[in-house]
Design an enzyme around this catalytic site. Structure first.
Site, PDB file in Angstrom:
ATOM      1  N   ARG A 102       0.494 -12.938  16.206  1.00 40.06           N
ATOM      2  CA  ARG A 102       0.021 -14.306  16.480  1.00 40.06           C
ATOM      3  C   ARG A 102      -1.233 -14.559  15.666  1.00 40.06           C
ATOM      4  O   ARG A 102      -2.205 -13.813  15.738  1.00 40.06           O
ATOM      5  CB  ARG A 102      -0.264 -14.448  17.971  1.00 40.06           C
ATOM      6  CG  ARG A 102      -0.445 -15.869  18.461  1.00 40.06           C
ATOM      7  CD  ARG A 102      -0.406 -15.905  19.990  1.00 40.06           C
ATOM      8  NE  ARG A 102      -0.570 -17.262  20.479  1.00 40.06           N
ATOM      9  CZ  ARG A 102      -1.753 -17.812  20.761  1.00 40.06           C
ATOM     10  NH1 ARG A 102      -2.866 -17.104  20.590  1.00 40.06           N
ATOM     11  NH2 ARG A 102      -1.831 -19.042  21.210  1.00 40.06           N
ATOM     12  N   ARG A 151     -21.400 -12.797  18.581  1.00 36.94           N
ATOM     13  CA  ARG A 151     -21.065 -12.725  17.161  1.00 36.94           C
ATOM     14  C   ARG A 151     -21.795 -11.514  16.606  1.00 36.94           C
ATOM     15  O   ARG A 151     -22.976 -11.325  16.892  1.00 36.94           O
ATOM     16  CB  ARG A 151     -21.457 -14.010  16.413  1.00 36.94           C
ATOM     17  CG  ARG A 151     -20.543 -15.193  16.776  1.00 36.94           C
ATOM     18  CD  ARG A 151     -20.897 -16.449  15.994  1.00 36.94           C
ATOM     19  NE  ARG A 151     -20.793 -16.222  14.568  1.00 36.94           N
ATOM     20  CZ  ARG A 151     -21.614 -16.767  13.665  1.00 36.94           C
ATOM     21  NH1 ARG A 151     -22.615 -17.540  14.054  1.00 36.94           N
ATOM     22  NH2 ARG A 151     -21.454 -16.533  12.395  1.00 36.94           N
ATOM     23  N   SER A 154       6.888   7.043 -20.243  1.00 37.99           N
ATOM     24  CA  SER A 154       5.739   7.943 -20.258  1.00 37.99           C
ATOM     25  C   SER A 154       4.984   7.742 -21.563  1.00 37.99           C
ATOM     26  O   SER A 154       5.585   7.472 -22.605  1.00 37.99           O
ATOM     27  CB  SER A 154       6.206   9.396 -20.133  1.00 37.99           C
ATOM     28  OG  SER A 154       5.180  10.293 -20.497  1.00 37.99           O
ATOM     29  N   LYS A 199      11.469  10.428 -20.624  1.00 38.19           N
ATOM     30  CA  LYS A 199      11.323  10.209 -19.193  1.00 38.19           C
ATOM     31  C   LYS A 199      11.644   8.774 -18.773  1.00 38.19           C
ATOM     32  O   LYS A 199      11.387   7.824 -19.502  1.00 38.19           O
ATOM     33  CB  LYS A 199       9.896  10.562 -18.741  1.00 38.19           C
ATOM     34  CG  LYS A 199       9.531  12.026 -18.898  1.00 38.19           C
ATOM     35  CD  LYS A 199       8.256  12.362 -18.153  1.00 38.19           C
ATOM     36  CE  LYS A 199       8.493  12.327 -16.660  1.00 38.19           C
ATOM     37  NZ  LYS A 199       7.269  12.669 -15.901  1.00 38.19           N
ATOM     38  N   ASN A 216      10.564   7.327 -15.370  1.00 37.61           N
ATOM     39  CA  ASN A 216       9.865   7.631 -14.123  1.00 37.61           C
ATOM     40  C   ASN A 216      10.208   6.645 -13.014  1.00 37.61           C
ATOM     41  O   ASN A 216      10.400   5.450 -13.267  1.00 37.61           O
ATOM     42  CB  ASN A 216       8.355   7.608 -14.355  1.00 37.61           C
ATOM     43  CG  ASN A 216       7.899   8.693 -15.310  1.00 37.61           C
ATOM     44  OD1 ASN A 216       8.385   9.810 -15.246  1.00 37.61           O
ATOM     45  ND2 ASN A 216       6.972   8.359 -16.197  1.00 37.61           N
ATOM     46  N   ARG A 239       0.194 -17.394   5.008  1.00 37.23           N
ATOM     47  CA  ARG A 239       0.852 -17.670   3.737  1.00 37.23           C
ATOM     48  C   ARG A 239       1.356 -16.387   3.079  1.00 37.23           C
ATOM     49  O   ARG A 239       2.422 -16.364   2.470  1.00 37.23           O
ATOM     50  CB  ARG A 239      -0.119 -18.409   2.812  1.00 37.23           C
ATOM     51  CG  ARG A 239      -0.449 -19.809   3.329  1.00 37.23           C
ATOM     52  CD  ARG A 239      -1.742 -20.400   2.746  1.00 37.23           C
ATOM     53  NE  ARG A 239      -2.034 -21.692   3.371  1.00 37.23           N
ATOM     54  CZ  ARG A 239      -3.155 -22.365   3.184  1.00 37.23           C
ATOM     55  NH1 ARG A 239      -4.118 -21.877   2.396  1.00 37.23           N
ATOM     56  NH2 ARG A 239      -3.353 -23.528   3.788  1.00 37.23           N
TER      57      ARG A 239
END
Length: 462
Positions: free
Chosen positions: A195, A328, A289, A295, A297, A131
């Site tokens: 896969r 496991r 900022s 600024k 950014n 998903r």
């Protein structure tokens, strides 16, 4: 007055310390509720698969599916109770069984029938991955399309090529954007090829419990059940249970880390190009900022760069879990959970940020040209050296250009002026050719052709 007690705050991780993912599709697809729903989907699909083979009544599949709604369960309570057994599937099975029993008592015995916790968790992780990866692929396709347009529009836009932080020889912004697109397409191909299979093996990967719990289930029905389970989930059918054969997770981790790093390359270039001293590109809407009002950014590029630096370490943990003992493992599987989620979050969020960054990117060809001339023609030294070699000899030509380059820097003159004042050099070239050769803008080699070649590579199918 708000409480200052941290314990009184909501426990949910909403991304306060991870702004790259806050509010993104990847964040929603990988949150605790999403994983809880995926585990429930895995449980319901298993019951339906058994029903499809006649190993469970058809109404049992319907009943478990109806009860498998994450909104009916307390995710925090499940998390706390998971500590006693080491994973969240154990308390979830108890709660899901109770929920099914309320509405369909006869179906409760078919919840989690024959499975082990890892079957459900691994299948849920693959569902979450599928998903999330779908959103990543869509954003990568958007980014590739935008970069195709940028590369095509700027195939002749000359700019300084930089190596080891210094001006080297000229290139074009079109070629740079075409390179970005090539990386994005590489990421898309790698991620699309991963896969994602279901997991089903029972306690030790033999599917023995399914036969023990049913008088009609034969050993040869094991692969049939795996196929039916895959069909119910929409995931791939595995050849074997992969409890300690972690190829799916390792492949996914590698593709996600590559994707994040590829997008980080774009971010790294944008951060350099948007420096005040360069000013060759800028984000469409820069961030502010807290202390400096002037600024703007490059926030998206900054977040992308941060994601790219985190991804390799997360992938390393997942690759390290390949060395899992027995049928496991203790610890290797458990170590995967958080890194896998964070890697999905980083790659998904980075892809979304990259799509927005490239869509709004502003390019300034005039500033690129001005920067090209900041070194007063020195970027054409390689070209001039090659032109002078036939007349002066290769070593003599290189020495002459080295002397002239040093003089140009020391005396703040153009390379053409210095060379023009050198009788040996001036006499080796036809009149007027020195000025042409000394113009860096005319020395882009096959950049336009390479750009066109790169753009012939098809993008992801819509």
């Amino acid at each position: 007055m708000p409480s200052t007690d941290p314990a009184a705050a909501a426990p949910e991780d909403v991304g306060l310390l991870a702004p790259v993912r806050a509010g993104t599709a990847a964040a929603a697809a990988t949150g605790d509720p999403a994983f809880l729903q995926a585990m429930l989907d895995a449980e319901a699909a298993l019951t339906r698969a058994q029903a499809a083979l006649g190993e469970a009544p058809a109404p049992a599949g319907d009943a478990v599916t109806a009860a498998a709604d994450a909104r009916r369960f307390d995710v925090r309570d499940l998390a706390l109770r998971a500590r006693s057994g080491g994973n969240p599937v154990i308390p979830l099975v108890a709660d899901l069984t109770a929920a099914v029993k309320e509405s369909a008592p006869d179906a409760a015995g078919y919840v989690h029938r024959g499975a082990t916790s890892q079957d459900i968790w691994d299948t849920a992780a693959m569902l979450v991955a599928r998903r999330t990866v779908a959103t990543v692929l869509a954003d990568l396709a958007r980014t590739a399309e935008t970069l195709h347009g940028l590369a095509d529009a700027h195939r002749e836009t000359v700019m300084p090529g930089r190596t080891l932080t210094q001006h080297a020889v000229p290139t074009t912004f079109g070629l740079k954007a075409a390179g970005w697109r090539a990386l994005v397409l590489d990421a898309h191909e790698r991620l699309a090829a991963v896969r994602l299979p279901v997991q089903l093996g029972g306690a030790a990967g033999t599917l023995a419990a399914f036969g023990a719990l049913s008088e009609t289930f034969r050993p040869e029905d094991g692969p049939r059940l795996m196929a039916a389970y895959a069909a119910e989930t929409g995931l791939a059918e595995p050849a074997l249970p992969w409890h300690t054969l972690r190829t799916p997770v390792a492949d996914l981790a590698s593709a996600l880390a590559f994707t994040t790093g590829a997008l980080g390359k774009i971010a790294a270039d944008v951060l350099v190009l948007s420096r005040t001293e360069c000013g060759e590109a800028a984000e469409g809407s820069g961030g502010g900022s807290s202390a400096m009002p002037h600024k703007a950014n490059p926030v998206r590029a900054t977040l992308l760069a941060a994601a790219a630096r985190q991804a390799p370490h997360l992938a390393a943990t997942l690759l390290g879990s390949l060395a899992a003992e027995d049928e496991r493992p203790a610890g290797a599987w458990h170590a995967e959970w958080q890194p896998l989620r964070e890697l999905l979050r980083l790659a998904g969020s980075a892809a979304e940020q990259a799509a927005e960054l490239t869509k709004g990117l502003r390019v300034f060809p005039d500033r690129m040209r001005a920067n090209l001339m900041r070194t007063k023609g020195l970027m054409a030294a390689e070209r001039l050296s090659a032109a002078l070699a036939p007349a002066l000899g290769r070593q003599a030509a290189k020495a002459a250009l080295t002397r002239a380059s040093r003089t140009a820097v020391e005396e703040d003159r153009t390379l053409a002026e210095v060379l023009g004042a050198d009788p040996e050099v001036a006499g080796a070239l036809p009149p007027g050719e020195l000025a042409t050769l000394a113009d860096p803008a005319g020395y882009t080699g096959s950049a336009a052709i390479l750009t066109d070649r790169a753009l012939r590579r098809p993008g992801p199918a819509a």
